[in-house]
Design a protein around this motif. Structure first.
Motif, mmCIF file in Angstrom:
data_model
loop_
_atom_site.group_PDB
_atom_site.id
_atom_site.type_symbol
_atom_site.label_atom_id
_atom_site.label_comp_id
_atom_site.label_asym_id
_atom_site.label_seq_id
_atom_site.Cartn_x
_atom_site.Cartn_y
_atom_site.Cartn_z
ATOM 1 N N GLY A 112 10.117 16.687 -1.662
ATOM 2 C CA GLY A 112 10.709 15.431 -1.227
ATOM 3 C C GLY A 112 10.807 15.240 0.265
ATOM 4 N N LYS A 113 10.979 13.974 0.635
ATOM 5 C CA LYS A 113 11.367 13.622 2.004
ATOM 6 C C LYS A 113 12.897 13.674 2.019
ATOM 7 C CE LYS A 113 7.106 12.831 3.070
ATOM 8 N NZ LYS A 113 6.542 13.547 1.917
ATOM 9 N N THR A 114 13.411 14.869 2.155
ATOM 10 C CA THR A 114 14.835 15.132 1.996
ATOM 11 C C THR A 114 15.122 16.514 2.568
ATOM 12 O OG1 THR A 114 16.596 15.289 0.339
ATOM 13 C CG2 THR A 114 14.445 16.096 -0.315
ATOM 14 N N LEU A 115 16.326 17.020 2.356
ATOM 15 C CA LEU A 115 16.620 18.393 2.763
ATOM 16 C C LEU A 115 15.874 19.341 1.838
ATOM 17 C CD1 LEU A 115 18.189 20.539 4.382
ATOM 18 C CD2 LEU A 115 20.020 20.322 2.706
ATOM 19 N N ARG A 116 14.949 20.111 2.383
ATOM 20 C CA ARG A 116 14.177 21.060 1.576
ATOM 21 C C ARG A 116 14.981 22.337 1.344
ATOM 22 N NH1 ARG A 116 8.472 20.299 1.712
ATOM 23 N NH2 ARG A 116 8.097 18.080 1.397
ATOM 24 N N CYS B 168 0.857 -1.189 0.000
ATOM 25 C CA CYS B 168 0.000 0.000 0.000
ATOM 26 C C CYS B 168 0.891 1.236 0.000
ATOM 27 C CB CYS B 168 -0.934 -0.002 1.212
ATOM 28 S SG CYS B 168 -0.078 0.239 2.796
ATOM 29 N N THR B 169 0.267 2.408 -0.005
ATOM 30 C CA THR B 169 1.055 3.639 -0.080
ATOM 31 C C THR B 169 1.713 4.001 1.253
ATOM 32 O OG1 THR B 169 -0.965 4.897 0.306
ATOM 33 C CG2 THR B 169 -0.230 4.678 -1.965
ATOM 34 N N LYS B 170 1.445 3.250 2.308
ATOM 35 C CA LYS B 170 2.182 3.458 3.556
ATOM 36 C C LYS B 170 3.456 2.614 3.567
ATOM 37 C CE LYS B 170 0.369 4.040 7.564
ATOM 38 N NZ LYS B 170 -0.376 3.829 8.837
ATOM 39 N N CYS B 171 3.328 1.335 3.152
ATOM 40 C CA CYS B 171 4.491 0.446 3.287
ATOM 41 C C CYS B 171 5.444 0.505 2.097
ATOM 42 C CB CYS B 171 4.044 -0.992 3.537
ATOM 43 S SG CYS B 171 3.085 -1.762 2.217
ATOM 44 N N ARG B 172 4.937 0.700 0.880
ATOM 45 C CA ARG B 172 5.839 0.679 -0.275
ATOM 46 C C ARG B 172 6.897 1.800 -0.195
ATOM 47 N NH1 ARG B 172 4.434 -2.402 -4.928
ATOM 48 N NH2 ARG B 172 5.725 -0.976 -6.128
ATOM 49 N N TYR C 133 21.589 -0.490 -4.245
ATOM 50 C CA TYR C 133 20.130 -0.451 -4.394
ATOM 51 C C TYR C 133 19.698 0.533 -5.470
ATOM 52 C CZ TYR C 133 15.172 0.017 -3.399
ATOM 53 O OH TYR C 133 13.798 0.041 -3.519
ATOM 54 N N LYS C 134 18.811 0.053 -6.343
ATOM 55 C CA LYS C 134 18.241 0.915 -7.395
ATOM 56 C C LYS C 134 16.876 1.384 -6.928
ATOM 57 C CE LYS C 134 17.392 1.113 -12.390
ATOM 58 N NZ LYS C 134 16.353 2.106 -12.245
ATOM 59 N N ASP C 135 16.742 2.672 -6.782
ATOM 60 C CA ASP C 135 15.506 3.253 -6.261
ATOM 61 C C ASP C 135 14.297 2.807 -7.072
ATOM 62 O OD1 ASP C 135 14.182 5.369 -4.505
ATOM 63 O OD2 ASP C 135 13.620 6.044 -6.506
ATOM 64 N N ASP C 136 13.232 2.395 -6.362
ATOM 65 C CA ASP C 136 11.971 2.000 -7.000
ATOM 66 C C ASP C 136 11.071 3.238 -7.067
ATOM 67 O OD1 ASP C 136 9.606 0.943 -7.863
ATOM 68 O OD2 ASP C 136 9.508 -0.661 -6.379
ATOM 69 N N ARG C 137 11.175 3.954 -8.163
ATOM 70 C CA ARG C 137 10.479 5.234 -8.284
ATOM 71 C C ARG C 137 8.975 5.090 -8.117
ATOM 72 N NH1 ARG C 137 11.900 9.828 -12.741
ATOM 73 N NH2 ARG C 137 10.139 11.225 -12.415
ATOM 74 N N ASP C 138 8.416 3.988 -8.615
ATOM 75 C CA ASP C 138 6.966 3.801 -8.542
ATOM 76 C C ASP C 138 6.485 3.484 -7.134
ATOM 77 O OD1 ASP C 138 6.388 4.362 -11.201
ATOM 78 O OD2 ASP C 138 6.878 2.328 -11.832
ATOM 79 N N SER C 139 7.409 3.209 -6.218
ATOM 80 C CA SER C 139 7.032 2.985 -4.823
ATOM 81 C C SER C 139 7.099 4.268 -4.002
ATOM 82 C CB SER C 139 7.944 1.926 -4.187
ATOM 83 O OG SER C 139 7.648 0.644 -4.688
ATOM 84 N N ARG C 140 7.495 5.352 -4.620
ATOM 85 C CA ARG C 140 7.547 6.623 -3.902
ATOM 86 C C ARG C 140 6.169 7.284 -3.868
ATOM 87 N NH1 ARG C 140 12.234 9.135 -2.482
ATOM 88 N NH2 ARG C 140 14.196 8.123 -3.055
ATOM 89 N N LEU C 141 6.009 8.224 -2.926
ATOM 90 C CA LEU C 141 4.786 9.015 -2.872
ATOM 91 C C LEU C 141 4.688 9.874 -4.135
ATOM 92 C CD1 LEU C 141 5.056 10.052 0.872
ATOM 93 C CD2 LEU C 141 3.552 8.315 -0.085
#
Length: 803
Positions: free
Chosen positions: A622-626, A515-519, A534-542
């Motif tokens: 992003g969930k990153t440095l804004r 789901c969109t919480k766990c992915r 690790y290759k980022d799974d872009r489709d699992s991001r918000l």
């Protein structure tokens, strides 16, 4: 396959679709129009957002991925304006025409706004949707005096939220008692006294006749001639069914869209459900009756033989500003009723049960509501109470007698219509062992959450000796698994899992697609653990991170280029102006992070704009440095002690693009005057004579929190070392979507200081940080250079995000 169209994307309508999918998963091709630009969310919890106890992501019920997984075509930010009942099609405000075989109208309701002079002034709002919440939160950051019109449940929740936001709050109520439809005078007076002790001021028996001010509200005038000042006015006096599209299309409307016992309107193949529907001259505003309507309609529209909807007896379990209340049935005595009452004024507990002919006909409870579920069952089933102990003692409750003696058909979750029997069956047949699993499987506790203690008791009673209290209460990362964050990370390490799909498969996810919480959480943890390969799974991001742009309420996007430390050049300003003009950008705005944002950009224009700007992404999504906000510092300011701009730029350039559990904001002030608000940032740096103070875990949002002093250092190199170690430790130990303020409160500031005090530990943390930073690429450039990415995410013909 028959075509099913639904107008409205709210709680009642989407619950109906959920029921239809259970009964007939392949019978319909489903299209939903939602006027708001969001997926289905829990309006009951809007007050949680206003009060600072939740963010919007946490109240989403059905995320965008749910629509995709169930092959539902969703049009967000798009309203249906006409139903052509002859040709069986709907027409939207964007000119879209969609045919239907069956049509559900679930348009809900609007706040009732008093028809008085000044009601259209700036600063006057209802309290009905997330936009109303955001407007109130914004007003609270600029103004101090709020007036809430309406002393019912919604008004009191709004008032409590505005108090939390730091506003002075007057509550204006027409009647002599608060919540007069749910509480009798004694319970109301107890509630009023408690809320006054919390800071609310009440203006009772006042009728508002005019809202004062020029363009913006400045106050209210009452019928008795008195006035009160106000910078913000919230009207919370009731709802009005949203019937406009039905009325304009020739469907019979009274107060609401009139329906029969199977939720059918006056027009064949057109149904109505929820707050827009009027059944037997009743329009319901509580979620439990609306979900009952949804089940009946799902049976009817799926061709199943089901019971008709005959109306609802509403029992309301409420929590207003920390006070438990329960109300059901009749409130006031008449000549045919008798009362059974407990009144403990010292402890603030009041219970009154109204009886007629040896049956319960009304319940009012204040301050202590543990008997409410049992008493409500007795009321609805009209049980004979002769010889029955109405109010149970603490001893009997502690002995667990409540759950053991509770019949299987007793309603446990009133919001979602879930009985004890349904919960017990799910526990036994699905092997459920945690509260989260039960909620995910049965919907119990999914709305207001008041029933969760009772659900926990049922879980413990059903499992018996197999019940593990610690395991049952632990926080799993979502309802798809019983694993906590720590357990998940350990399993990934031990089993060497390297992809989102592999994690869900090997660890036996309940929902194989997640789901969109766990992915997004799994994707983050994998990237944090496997920093090299690790290759980022872009489709699992918000959604915002997937698109590398913030989606706006009308479905357009924002473009916010990076401006290191808030510093820019004439050349960059010129490029921004030229791009804004070329692409007809509706809004160009200075953001709170000292950058220039371009808002209202079409999806298909994003790559070209990024290319022409030739600037790095500002990661405003992003969930990153804004951002790293800076003052002008010692170079220009006569009070400045340090070079804040240089440090801000160095920090931003080093840590940009870094994946973090939640967004991170920094501020650098050259002196203790704190012009860059460093004291309320995730990490703040304050220049002092001879060095820097580093503050952490500040939050400038709704849940305002001042930063804690982490340490004092002398050099810029020490700042970078401490910041890198702190950020990496946060990355490695925080839960996904846990802000630094919550993280520090959970693990303890002294613990963090102890970890970072060790030079070897700091060195190891910084080595892992540096290793991680090497893997990141500029996302806007990737989109520009990759035709595959452009075609998949940004093509004009790409399916709309969420469809």
């Amino acid at each position: 396959m028959k075509k099913l169209v639904m107008i409205g994307n709210g709680m009642a309508g989407v619950r109906t679709i959920e029921e239809i999918l259970k009964l007939a998963p392949k019978q319909f091709e489903i299209t939903i129009f939602g006027q708001e630009p969001h997926p289905n969310y829990n309006r009951i919890k809007l007050s949680y957002i206003l009060q600072g106890d939740a963010n919007f992501d946490e109240i989403i019920i059905n995320p965008l991925d749910w629509y995709k997984e169930n092959h539902i075509q969703l049009f967000t930010g798009e309203a249906v304006v006409k139903i052509d009942v002859e040709k069986k099609r709907v027409i939207s405000n964007q000119g879209r025409e969609v045919e239907y075989d069956e049509l559900i109208i679930a348009t809900g309701s609007n706040s009732f706004i008093l028809p008085i002079p000044g009601a259209d002034k700036i600063g006057v709002t209802g309290f009905r949707d997330i936009n109303d919440c955001e407007m109130m939160i914004k007003s609270a950051s600029q103004y101090k005096k709020a007036v809430v019109i309406g002393g019912g449940l919604l008004g009191l929740e709004a008032a409590r939220g505005l108090l939390n936001l730091g506003m002075q709050v007057d509550v204006v109520h027409l009647m002599p008692h608060l919540m007069e439809r749910q509480l009798d005078p004694i319970a109301s007076s107890l509630l009023k006294a408690e809320l006054e002790s919390q800071g609310m001021n009440f203006l009772m028996e006042k009728q508002t006749v005019e809202i004062l001010g020029d363009e913006r509200v400045t106050g209210l005038r009452f019928k008795d001639g008195s006035e009160v000042e106000a910078d913000l006015v919230v009207m919370a006096i009731g709802i009005k069914s949203n019937t406009e599209v039905a009325k304009n299309s020739g469907i019979y409307v009274n107060r609401g869209i009139v329906v029969n016992d199977f939720m059918e309107t006056s027009t064949p193949h057109v149904y109505a459900v929820g707050e827009c529907a009027e059944h037997r001259e009743m329009v319901y505003g509580l979620v439990a009756p609306l979900y009952e309507q949804g089940k009946v309609l799902a049976n009817r529209i799926s061709g199943m033989v089901g019971e008709p909807y005959t109306g609802s007896v509403t029992g309301t379990q409420l929590k207003v500003a920390g006070v438990d209340l329960f109300s059901a049935g009749e409130i006031f005595e008449d000549g045919s009723t008798k009362s059974i009452m407990v009144y403990n004024e010292f402890e603030g507990i009041y219970k009154r049960v109204l009886t007629r002919n040896n049956t319960i006909v009304g319940i009012v409870m204040y301050g202590e509501t543990k008997d409410s579920t049992r008493l409500f069952r007795m009321l609805t089933k009209k049980e004979d109470i002769t010889g029955v102990s109405i109010f149970q003692t603490e001893c009997s409750a502690e002995a667990g007698g409540d759950v053991a003696s509770m019949p299987n058909d007793e309603l446990v979750c009133g919001c979602n219509g879930v009985t004890k029997g349904a919960i017990v069956e799910a526990i036994k047949t699905q092997g459920l062992t945690t509260l989260d699993q039960v909620s995910h499987c049965t919907n119990a506790g999914r709305s207001c959450g008041r029933c969760k203690p009772m659900v926990s008791q049922i879980l413990a009673h059903t499992l018996g000796d197999q019940f593990d209290a610690a395991a049952a209460q632990k926080a799993s990362i979502c309802g798809c698994t019983a694993l906590s964050r720590e357990e998940l990370i350990e399993e990934i390490k031990v089993k060497g899992l390297t992809s989102v799909k592999e994690v869900m498969n090997v660890l036996e996810w309940n929902n194989e697609e997640g789901c969109t919480k766990c992915r997004p959480a799994i994707n983050y943890y994998l990237g944090m653990l496997h920093m090299d390969e690790y290759k980022d799974d872009r489709d699992s991001r918000l959604v915002n991170e997937k698109m590398h742009a913030n989606i706006q309420k009308d479905g357009t996007y924002s473009v916010v280029p990076r401006m290191y430390g808030g510093v820019t050049t004439a050349a960059d300003l010129k490029k921004i102006a030229e791009v804004a003009e070329k692409y007809n950008v509706p809004l160009v705005k200075l953001t709170g992070g000292q950058r220039i944002g371009l808002f209202g950009v079409k999806k298909e224009d994003l790559p070209n704009m990024w290319e022409e700007l030739d600037m790095p992404s500002g990661y405003a999504y992003g969930k990153t440095l804004r951002t790293v906000k800076t003052c002008v510092g010692a170079q220009f300011c006569r009070y400045g002690t340090q070079d804040s701009m240089a440090l801000g730029i160095e920090l931003e350039k080093k840590f940009e693009r870094l994946d973090t559990p939640h967004k991170v904001k920094m501020g650098v002030s050259a002196c203790p005057r704190n012009c860059s608000e460093a004291g309320i940032k995730d990490i703040g740096f304050v220049g002092i004579d001879g060095g820097w103070e580093i503050y952490v875990a500040g939050n400038g949002g709704v849940d305002l929190r001042p930063g804690d002093l982490l340490c004092t250092v002398k050099t810029q190199d020490e700042v970078m070392e401490m910041t890198g170690a702190y950020l990496q430790y946060y990355r490695e130990t925080a839960n996904y979507l846990e802000r630094t303020s919550k993280w520090v409160e959970r693990v303890g500031l002294e613990h963090v200081k102890e970890v970072l005090a060790n030079a070897e530990t700091r060195k190891a943390l910084n080595e892992r940080m540096d290793k991680t930073l090497k893997k990141y690429n500029e996302p806007w450039n990737e989109a520009i250079q990759s035709e595959e990415i452009k075609d998949k995410y940004y093509s004009k013909h790409t399916v709309k995000v969420g469809e």
